[in-house]
Design a protein around this motif. Structure first.
Motif, PDB file in Angstrom:
ATOM      1  N   GLU A 815      40.091  34.618  52.290  1.00 38.34           N
ATOM      2  CA  GLU A 815      41.415  35.244  52.304  1.00 38.34           C
ATOM      3  C   GLU A 815      42.054  35.213  50.919  1.00 38.34           C
ATOM      4  O   GLU A 815      42.737  36.170  50.514  1.00 38.34           O
ATOM      5  N   ASN A 816      41.848  34.146  50.191  1.00 38.09           N
ATOM      6  CA  ASN A 816      42.357  34.070  48.819  1.00 38.09           C
ATOM      7  C   ASN A 816      41.728  35.152  47.946  1.00 38.09           C
ATOM      8  O   ASN A 816      42.395  35.732  47.082  1.00 38.09           O
ATOM      9  N   TRP A 817      40.449  35.400  48.183  1.00 34.12           N
ATOM     10  CA  TRP A 817      39.773  36.456  47.418  1.00 34.12           C
ATOM     11  C   TRP A 817      40.361  37.826  47.777  1.00 34.12           C
ATOM     12  O   TRP A 817      40.603  38.659  46.908  1.00 34.12           O
ATOM     13  N   LYS A 818      40.567  38.057  49.070  1.00 39.71           N
ATOM     14  CA  LYS A 818      41.112  39.345  49.505  1.00 39.71           C
ATOM     15  C   LYS A 818      42.506  39.592  48.917  1.00 39.71           C
ATOM     16  O   LYS A 818      42.918  40.744  48.716  1.00 39.71           O
ATOM     17  N   ALA A 819      43.211  38.512  48.635  1.00 38.40           N
ATOM     18  CA  ALA A 819      44.603  38.638  48.200  1.00 38.40           C
ATOM     19  C   ALA A 819      44.755  38.962  46.716  1.00 38.40           C
ATOM     20  O   ALA A 819      45.851  39.352  46.284  1.00 38.40           O
ATOM     21  N   VAL A 820      43.697  38.790  45.923  1.00 39.20           N
ATOM     22  CA  VAL A 820      43.836  39.029  44.484  1.00 39.20           C
ATOM     23  C   VAL A 820      43.984  40.521  44.221  1.00 39.20           C
ATOM     24  O   VAL A 820      43.570  41.369  45.011  1.00 39.20           O
ATOM     25  N   THR A 821      44.567  40.851  43.082  1.00 39.26           N
ATOM     26  CA  THR A 821      44.855  42.250  42.754  1.00 39.26           C
ATOM     27  C   THR A 821      43.593  43.048  42.507  1.00 39.26           C
ATOM     28  O   THR A 821      43.464  44.194  42.960  1.00 39.26           O
ATOM     29  N   MET A 822      42.672  42.454  41.770  1.00 39.13           N
ATOM     30  CA  MET A 822      41.426  43.163  41.432  1.00 39.13           C
ATOM     31  C   MET A 822      40.237  42.313  41.896  1.00 39.13           C
ATOM     32  O   MET A 822      39.650  41.570  41.098  1.00 39.13           O
ATOM     33  N   PRO A 823      39.862  42.387  43.171  1.00 41.95           N
ATOM     34  CA  PRO A 823      38.822  41.493  43.705  1.00 41.95           C
ATOM     35  C   PRO A 823      37.450  41.678  43.070  1.00 41.95           C
ATOM     36  O   PRO A 823      36.632  40.764  43.120  1.00 41.95           O
ATOM     37  N   ASP A 824      37.198  42.843  42.464  1.00 43.24           N
ATOM     38  CA  ASP A 824      35.901  43.044  41.815  1.00 43.24           C
ATOM     39  C   ASP A 824      35.807  42.334  40.474  1.00 43.24           C
ATOM     40  O   ASP A 824      34.711  42.097  39.969  1.00 43.24           O
ATOM     41  N   ARG A 825      36.946  41.991  39.914  1.00 41.03           N
ATOM     42  CA  ARG A 825      36.969  41.283  38.631  1.00 41.03           C
ATOM     43  C   ARG A 825      37.364  39.821  38.779  1.00 41.03           C
ATOM     44  O   ARG A 825      36.997  38.987  37.955  1.00 41.03           O
ATOM     45  N   GLU A 826      38.140  39.529  39.812  1.00 36.59           N
ATOM     46  CA  GLU A 826      38.624  38.156  40.013  1.00 36.59           C
ATOM     47  C   GLU A 826      38.104  37.642  41.349  1.00 36.59           C
ATOM     48  O   GLU A 826      38.487  38.147  42.398  1.00 36.59           O
ATOM     49  N   ASN A 827      37.261  36.659  41.300  1.00 33.01           N
ATOM     50  CA  ASN A 827      36.755  36.045  42.527  1.00 33.01           C
ATOM     51  C   ASN A 827      36.980  34.541  42.426  1.00 33.01           C
ATOM     52  O   ASN A 827      36.288  33.847  41.664  1.00 33.01           O
ATOM     53  N   PRO A 828      37.934  33.998  43.185  1.00 35.39           N
ATOM     54  CA  PRO A 828      38.256  32.571  43.070  1.00 35.39           C
ATOM     55  C   PRO A 828      37.227  31.653  43.732  1.00 35.39           C
ATOM     56  O   PRO A 828      37.351  30.429  43.617  1.00 35.39           O
ATOM     57  N   ILE A 829      36.242  32.220  44.403  1.00 38.43           N
ATOM     58  CA  ILE A 829      35.255  31.407  45.110  1.00 38.43           C
ATOM     59  C   ILE A 829      34.163  30.988  44.127  1.00 38.43           C
ATOM     60  O   ILE A 829      33.605  31.819  43.404  1.00 38.43           O
ATOM     61  N   SER A 830      33.844  29.703  44.103  1.00 40.98           N
ATOM     62  CA  SER A 830      32.769  29.223  43.240  1.00 40.98           C
ATOM     63  C   SER A 830      31.463  29.942  43.584  1.00 40.98           C
ATOM     64  O   SER A 830      31.139  30.125  44.764  1.00 40.98           O
ATOM     65  N   PRO A 831      30.683  30.359  42.594  1.00 32.44           N
ATOM     66  CA  PRO A 831      29.395  31.029  42.870  1.00 32.44           C
ATOM     67  C   PRO A 831      28.489  30.207  43.787  1.00 32.44           C
ATOM     68  O   PRO A 831      27.739  30.778  44.580  1.00 32.44           O
TER      69      PRO A 831
END
Length: 1006
Positions: A815-831
């Protein structure tokens, strides 16, 4: 003779001339008068055809007689079959011409004879050099290529035809010539194709005499296909969103013949000079460096094309020839270069950093310098295999060569290192010395599969790759090899489908494990010395397994590792020329130790098949052991051998007086071990003591779990004993034993998941996981490789079982990932957590979560991230979403053809998706087959995914009915699929209630 001066003015565009098509079939309409005239003509022609047949056979008949006599002699002497010993091969059945039918002037065997599968070339002609010129038309968009080949050949016996391989090529018959080195032309009667054998045959009017050297010249046109075989096309989108086309090759095992006519067998080595025309703005690379003195000017009639010529190669097999036409960028260090699409070239840095180190290590290991002047590695957007060891130009799927820091998970780094090591090992073992025929492909693949672990262990000690070998390779192949329908490592194969079929877990995994076993019983010093001698003596030649055994035996006997009465061949033939593996039962009475061996198979069904075949194989088995008093888990050289007998006895006071004993130290032997009940109980008691269990090595703890659970699965041990031992896992915190446990419980999970008692299994496993789950945590806080891999395995299992904290954390991250403005550039989930988070959130969510992840997949430019998303998209519990996903996979729009298998595997591993995937395969069989191309092995693979965990008679009947509709013969892969389902059904009948009863009574005490 080296042909350096191909005429650059010669037009090879082939816009005129007669073509012999190897694929096209045309119809015609004839009048009655014409038919009558043709009837008369046919009668006159029959004599000529018969004459052609006689002469065609004459080039091979001496060879047939030689092989027939040798075969009879071998049978009388009870020797290894001739096809495993002799480079020569029977090209026609051992029978008279009158027993055959005649079709288009060629001998064809009746359909009832299996000899039709024999596609070996005669040995009357062998190649010396090739000069190949290719013009690929990529930018024009018609995806064809024009080619010219000049082959210098030696005539080894009198004949009047030249037989070589070609398929999917239009060869211009009137541009085909045969001449001697003085330029004298040998008139050609005609040319013919034998499509079933993929032969192109040139019939000459004059006799070709032994010891002649001739030049064969041919012009041809081919398709740059999208089937990921031969010379094929691929594409990518650049930073501006523009589609860019490239072309590359994949020739192993039998697809060089799709790019140019050739003698396409591994033992027929020759030197190659490649000339590739490229359009403006593109480059070509091949096995060898560019030759500035070669054909490097403009291409006549194609002003926007320029020739790229390459130095003549060392002698090598056709399947190792490679070339690529791209607009890629590259990075270099010395003579080592990596190539990738422009926006991914930075991700190739890691491969470049380890590649030269691995190459230097292997030069030292083999004591033989790398034999080529350069090494190139290229990451391709579309590639059917993981990688291919083409000499001097290794081709990779992007995900196996590229590592993007901050996006790729840490285990991707180990994956890249392992695959690079595997392919670089092949530069010696496979390329420098090549198997004479595909029957011994295991020598290539098994050796490289073992060595990749040795090599990576050398460059990254803390990854413990040799421990990982046991749970990644050995345990997996023991399961596969426990079917009665398994096959020998060294197996007779003929046609391309059969050859493709043996590139399987037996050739790779079993090959690797028996080579590891041999390394341990010979000792590493002797093993390396024997390899060095073998490679030095056989370099640039082809070899069979007996050649390797010879050199290893010589050094083993000279260094007193083996006595003169024994040989490596005598030992290893029992492992390579027999199917399956043994289970060794250990019994001890006072000081007398009794070891009994029998072939391990899983169920009564498999045992009945073996009884029907009267199969009772026996092996030479290296025995190592330790006791509760010794606790020596390092000495792996055998202290005993079980000879090729069902029972072997010896005396040992240590074993007689020990509290417990463990055989097969570090599980270096390719066999399972069963003990008496009292020893299993003593081991279990020791393991469940928190102060004791770590005194047993992690590898042997993994062995105990894997052996016990699989012995129970096969009916050799009660599930009560095996499951009692598994309770110790509540204390375990090491990756290797847990990996073994997860693998064995995954089978039981697959059998239980659609049953009403599944909650009992789920609750037991969740209790087992309590300590290890809390230990690894959900945060990516430790970065050493084993911790990362362990965390991924444990969290994946926990989330799959519905662990509340695991699911909650995954959903929060997503859900945190879905909430970011640009999910293709910003992914808060550790690889390192993405595979768990993506799957769990898609499983718990709706089509909205699925659609979000699919958009991220489409937009991602990082291959490892795309693979992670593709697998996670199969986790949905919505049937219509999964059905849509399968449709997407075969549409060819966003999901690459190379990734269709990942999609079907992901959906099939889902309890909701398994039957759905099977129904989809049945309903769309012809469409899938057309999409994947001509290789039937692809279809066997697709079918294997949704059938893996079938366990009901109704499902078996459905599958068997479908197979009857689609297959005239049942290939080995399908036989194995059917047997696996029968084994599963037997397992449910024999073990389901037993396990349910045990689970109902089970309580884990802290």
């Amino acid at each position: 003779m080296v042909l350096k001066d191909i005429n650059v003015r010669e037009n090879i565009s082939m816009d005129s001339g007669t073509r012999t098509s190897l694929t096209a079939r045309r119809g015609c309409t004839l009048s009655v008068t014409s038919l009558a005239l043709l009837g008369a003509f046919f009668a006159c022609t029959l004599l000529a055809v018969s004459f052609i047949v006689y002469n065609f056979a004459s080039c091979q008949q001496i060879q047939i007689n030689h092989e027939h006599n040798k075969l009879e002699h071998n049978e009388q002497q009870n020797q290894t079959p001739h096809y495993l010993k002799d480079n020569h091969h029977i090209n026609l059945p051992i029978q008279s011409v009158e027993e055959n039918s005649i079709e288009e002037g060629f001998i064809t065997t009746p359909k009832t004879l299996s000899v039709d599968k024999d596609v070996r070339l005669p040995r009357s002609i062998v190649p010396v050099t090739y000069n190949v010129s290719i013009i690929p038309f990529l930018v024009e968009g018609n995806f064809t290529f024009h080619g010219f080949v000049r082959i210098l050949v030696n005539i080894t016996e009198d004949c009047n035809n030249i037989t070589l391989h070609a398929t999917d090529l239009d060869i211009m018959s009137d541009k085909t010539t045969v001449k001697d080195l003085e330029g004298n032309v040998f008139p050609i009667n005609n040319t013919r194709t034998v499509e079933d054998k993929q032969f192109f045959i040139i019939m000459t009017k004059n006799l070709l005499k032994k010891d002649m050297q001739l030049e064969i010249e041919m012009k041809f046109i081919g398709q740059i296909s999208d089937n990921l075989q031969g010379f094929y096309r691929s594409s990518y989108e650049n930073g501006s969103g523009e589609k860019r086309w490239i072309a590359s090759t994949q020739f192993q095992p039998t697809d060089a013949r799709r790019a140019f006519p050739c003698f396409d067998e591994p033992s027929l080595k020759a030197r190659f000079t490649m000339n590739i025309a490229v359009p403006d703005g593109m480059i070509a690379i091949s096995n060898m460096p560019r030759d500035i003195k070669g054909m490097n000017g403009a291409v006549e009639n194609f002003p926007s094309y320029t020739w790229n010529s390459f130095e003549q190669s060392v002698p090598m097999s056709t399947y190792l020839v490679a070339f690529a036409v791209t607009d890629f960028r590259y990075l270099s260090t010395g003579n080592f270069s990596v190539f990738a699409r422009p926006d991914a070239i930075g991700s190739a840095s890691y491969a470049l950093s380890i590649g030269p180190k691995i190459l230097r290590f292997l030069e030292d290991f083999f004591q033989i310098p790398y034999p080529l002047p350069k090494m190139d590695m290229i990451a391709l957007p579309d590639f059917n295999a993981g990688a291919m060891e083409n000499w001097g130009l290794i081709t990779y799927r992007e995900a196996t060569m590229l590592f993007e820091e901050g996006v790729s998970a840490s285990p991707t780094k180990q994956k890249v290192a392992s695959v690079v090591a595997h392919e670089l090992v092949h530069q010696w073992f496979g390329n420098l010395v090549t198997p004479s025929w595909w029957s011994d492909i295991w020598l290539n693949e098994g050796f490289a599969s073992y060595m990749e672990y040795l090599v990576v262990d050398e460059i990254a000690r803390n990854w413990r790759t040799m421990d990982q070998f046991v749970v990644n390779e050995l345990h997996g192949v023991l399961v596969f090899d426990a079917l009665s329908s398994s096959h020998k490592i060294s197996v007779q194969v003929g046609n391309p489908d059969e050859i493709n079929e043996i590139f399987d877990r037996i050739s790779y995994g079993k090959g690797a494990t028996i080579i590891r076993m041999m390394d341990h019983f010979l000792t590493s010093k002797i093993f390396r010395l024997g390899l060095k001698n073998y490679l030095n003596e056989m370099k640039y030649k082809s070899a069979e397994q007996d050649d390797l055994w010879k050199y290893l035996t010589e050094v083993a006997v000279a260094n007193n590792v083996l006595d003169k009465k024994n040989s490596v061949k005598e030992i290893m033939d029992t492992w390579t020329l027999q199917t399956g593996f043994p289970v060794v039962k250990v019994s001890i009475e006072q000081n007398l130790v009794t070891l009994e061996q029998e072939r391990f198979v899983y169920s009564n069904t498999s045992k009945a098949i073996l009884d029907l075949e009267d199969s009772n194989p026996l092996w030479w088995i290296p025995i190592s052991f330790t006791t509760s008093e010794e606790l020596n888990f390092n000495h792996t050289q055998p202290s005993q051998w079980v000879p090729r007998t069902s029972k072997h006895e010896f005396e040992d006071a240590k074993l007689g007086h020990s509290s417990w004993h463990i055989f097969n130290i570090q599980q270096t032997g390719y066999y399972r071990v069963n003990y008496e009940l009292k020893n299993w109980k003593a081991i279990t008691a020791y393991l469940t003591n928190i102060n004791n269990f770590k005194k047993i090595s992690p590898t042997n703890r993994a062995q105990l779990v894997d052996d016990a659970m699989n012995l129970a699965r096969g009916g050799y041990l009660s599930y009560e004993i095996a499951l009692n031992l598994s309770t110790y896992l509540q204390l375990e915190d090491d990756y290797v034993p847990w990996k073994a446990a997860i693998t064995t419980f995954d089978f039981i999970d697959g059998m239980f998941v659609r049953q009403g008692d599944y909650h009992l299994l789920k609750n037991y496993l969740l209790r087992l996981l309590t300590y290890i789950y809390n230990s690894v945590g959900f945060k990516d806080s430790h970065y050493d490789m084993l911790t990362v891999v362990k965390r991924e395995e444990i969290l994946s299992m926990a989330c799959k079982l519905g662990h509340e904290d695991c699911i909650r954390q995954s959903i929060n991250y997503f859900e945190n990932w879905k909430a970011v403005t640009m999910p293709d550039r910003e992914n808060p989930i550790s690889p390192n957590l993405r595979s768990i988070v993506y799957c769990s959130s898609i499983e718990a969510g709706s089509d909205k979560e699925w659609d979000f992840a699919y958009e991220r997949y489409k937009n991602s430019k990082v291959s490892s991230e795309k693979e992670t998303l593709l697998t996670a998209l199969g986790c949905s519990k919505e049937p219509w979403v999964l059905a849509r996903y399968l449709k997407y996979a075969i549409s060819g729009k966003y999901i690459r053809k190379q990734d269709i298998f990942r999609v079907f595997a992901a959906v099939s591993s889902n309890a909701v998706g398994q039957q759905l995937a099977f129904d989809f395969v049945r309903s769309n069989w012809d469409e899938i087959k057309a999409y994947l191309g001509s290789t039937m092995n692809n279809m066997y693979t697709i079918l294997s995914f949704p059938t893996k965990k079938m366990n009901t008679k109704y499902q078996l009947i459905e599958l068997e009915d479908f197979i009857k509709q689609k297959f005239s013969e049942t290939p080995r892969s399908i036989q194995q699929t059917i047997e696996q389902i029968k084994v599963n059904i037997d397992w449910m009948d024999s073990n389901y209630e037993t396990i349910v009863n045990w689970l109902q009574k089970q309580t884990i005490y802290n």
